[in-house]
Design a protein around this motif. Structure first.
Motif, PDB file in Angstrom:
ATOM      1  N   SER A   1       0.817  -1.208   0.000  1.00 24.15           N
ATOM      2  CA  SER A   1       0.000   0.000   0.000  1.00 24.15           C
ATOM      3  C   SER A   1       0.853   1.261   0.000  1.00 24.15           C
ATOM      4  O   SER A   1       0.336   2.357  -0.205  1.00 24.15           O
TER       5      SER A   1
ATOM      6  N   ARG B   1      -5.043  -1.127   3.623  1.00 28.93           N
ATOM      7  CA  ARG B   1      -5.596  -0.746   2.325  1.00 28.93           C
ATOM      8  C   ARG B   1      -6.518   0.455   2.476  1.00 28.93           C
ATOM      9  O   ARG B   1      -7.732   0.357   2.382  1.00 28.93           O
ATOM     10  N   GLY B   2      -5.917   1.628   2.658  1.00 29.83           N
ATOM     11  CA  GLY B   2      -6.730   2.829   2.815  1.00 29.83           C
ATOM     12  C   GLY B   2      -7.588   3.126   1.604  1.00 29.83           C
ATOM     13  O   GLY B   2      -8.733   3.566   1.711  1.00 29.83           O
ATOM     14  N   ASN B   3      -7.056   2.857   0.414  1.00 28.83           N
ATOM     15  CA  ASN B   3      -7.785   3.112  -0.831  1.00 28.83           C
ATOM     16  C   ASN B   3      -8.287   1.841  -1.484  1.00 28.83           C
ATOM     17  O   ASN B   3      -8.671   1.843  -2.652  1.00 28.83           O
ATOM     18  N   GLY B   4      -8.292   0.743  -0.731  1.00 29.54           N
ATOM     19  CA  GLY B   4      -8.753  -0.523  -1.281  1.00 29.54           C
ATOM     20  C   GLY B   4      -7.698  -1.151  -2.181  1.00 29.54           C
ATOM     21  O   GLY B   4      -6.553  -0.693  -2.195  1.00 29.54           O
TER      22      GLY B   4
ATOM     23  N   HIS C   1     -10.835  -3.698  -1.195  1.00 33.19           N
ATOM     24  CA  HIS C   1     -11.169  -4.463   0.005  1.00 33.19           C
ATOM     25  C   HIS C   1     -11.804  -5.797  -0.383  1.00 33.19           C
ATOM     26  O   HIS C   1     -11.344  -6.847   0.046  1.00 33.19           O
TER      27      HIS C   1
ATOM     28  N   CYS D   1      -6.748   0.821   7.062  1.00 37.29           N
ATOM     29  CA  CYS D   1      -5.553   1.645   7.314  1.00 37.29           C
ATOM     30  C   CYS D   1      -5.859   2.771   8.309  1.00 37.29           C
ATOM     31  O   CYS D   1      -5.801   3.956   7.988  1.00 37.29           O
TER      32      CYS D   1
ATOM     33  N   SER E   1      -5.061   6.471   6.614  1.00 37.73           N
ATOM     34  CA  SER E   1      -6.214   7.244   6.156  1.00 37.73           C
ATOM     35  C   SER E   1      -7.196   7.534   7.285  1.00 37.73           C
ATOM     36  O   SER E   1      -8.224   8.176   7.055  1.00 37.73           O
TER      37      SER E   1
ATOM     38  N   SER F   1      -9.108   5.449   8.792  1.00 34.56           N
ATOM     39  CA  SER F   1     -10.331   4.784   8.386  1.00 34.56           C
ATOM     40  C   SER F   1     -10.402   3.403   9.019  1.00 34.56           C
ATOM     41  O   SER F   1      -9.472   2.608   8.889  1.00 34.56           O
TER      42      SER F   1
ATOM     43  N   ARG G   1     -17.673   1.894   6.682  1.00 32.08           N
ATOM     44  CA  ARG G   1     -16.437   2.611   6.980  1.00 32.08           C
ATOM     45  C   ARG G   1     -16.710   3.741   7.971  1.00 32.08           C
ATOM     46  O   ARG G   1     -17.705   4.467   7.854  1.00 32.08           O
TER      47      ARG G   1
END
Length: 306
Positions: A227, A261-264, A266, A278, A282, A284, A303
């Motif tokens: 990531s 995986r902040g931005n996927g 997923h 993450c 992020s 999140s 989320r």
């Protein structure tokens, strides 16, 4: 039904907000839901601002039957960092090389040594993997072979301290390799004479892999599940291809965290979900609400962003 929750890493306030969003209520037995159970994929500690509170929340939920949890690599490192040898001497000594991440947790529990000792004992009662109805939960990687080995090698109940002593003393042993495979996943290690440059101008010596795919024919970027950086789009030479752990489309749904995986992505496949949103990057925290479906549904991802 189950709500699978990603790596919390000491973010108790965000976890509280997520649980309330999922319909859990705070009671004398901790957070609970009348018809659902939370499942934590490990890595509760280190990094975040409320590690002690996070541990209390998750442990209370598990002990009162409102949640399940598996060990992550951060919990295992914390257990190992506090082990003593047969002479009562600490096995890990300052400056805690390879255990730096545990220091924040240790500092937060300074003055609460008895409480922390109790948590460490409780952590050893948690499993390394879960098989629940038609789903599986593990911290980083599912391997049928590793799961079968650990079923046959570890006695039921609390994992003994001696097991973690053996993991630390003999990292190349079958026991250690299988435990780390489930909790850290496989890494591709670069041969000494091979140098590639990532998008940040750095030459990594190893990277996390997409363990569920067959590696043959992949480029470095396609093989990577990092990531933090991207790798070149040219094929991995067949002479250095690692072994894969292909996860078939017919296998049960598997949930895991670990990969930030902040931005996927997923939901990687209809039966594969990385639930790590993450939280330290992020900010999140992610959950998946499993309702018995045979294929994962994007609408069931929930989320909570700080």
């Amino acid at each position: 039904m189950y709500d699978i929750i990603g790596d919390v890493h000491g973010h108790a306030q965000l976890l509280k907000q997520l649980l309330l969003k999922l319909g859990y209520n705070k009671t004398s037995d901790g957070y609970s839901h009348p018809g659902r159970k939370a499942v934590f994929v490990g890595d509760f500690i280190n990094r975040g601002p409320q590690i002690r509170k996070t541990m209390r929340m998750i442990r209370t939920m598990v002990e009162n039957g409102n949640a399940l949890a598996v060990l992550g690599n951060h919990e295992i490192n914390a257990i190992i960092a506090h082990l003593k040898d047969k002479n009562g001497i600490a096995m890990i000594k300052p400056p805690f090389k390879n255990f730096i991440s545990v220091l924040k947790t240790m500092n937060e529990f300074a003055g609460y040594s008895e409480e922390w000792t109790g948590h460490l004992k409780w952590l050893r009662s948690l499993p390394l993997f879960l098989e629940l109805d038609e789903i599986r939960v593990v911290h980083a990687c599912w391997s049928d072979e590793a799961v079968e080995y650990l079923k046959n090698s570890l006695p039921a109940g609390r994992i003994k301290k001696e097991t973690f002593r053996r993991v630390h003393k003999n990292p190349g042993s079958e026991l250690a390799q299988n435990i780390w495979l489930l909790t850290k996943g496989p890494q591709f290690k670069m041969p000494g004479d091979l140098k590639i440059i990532n998008n940040k101008g750095v030459s990594p010596r190893s990277f996390r892999m997409r363990w569920w795919e067959e590696p043959a024919g992949k480029t470095f970027e396609e093989l990577s599940f990092e990531s933090k950086f991207h790798l070149p789009d040219y094929s991995v030479p067949p002479q250095i291809l690692p072994s894969g752990l292909p996860y078939t489309e017919e296998a049960p749904i598997v949930f895991f965290g670990h990969y930030c995986r902040g931005n996927g992505p997923h939901i990687i496949r209809p039966n594969i979900c990385c639930i790590d949103g993450c939280v330290t990057g992020s900010r999140s925290l992610l959950a998946y609400r499993w309702n018995g479906e045979a294929s994962l549904l994007p609408r069931n991802l929930v989320r909570m962003v700080k």
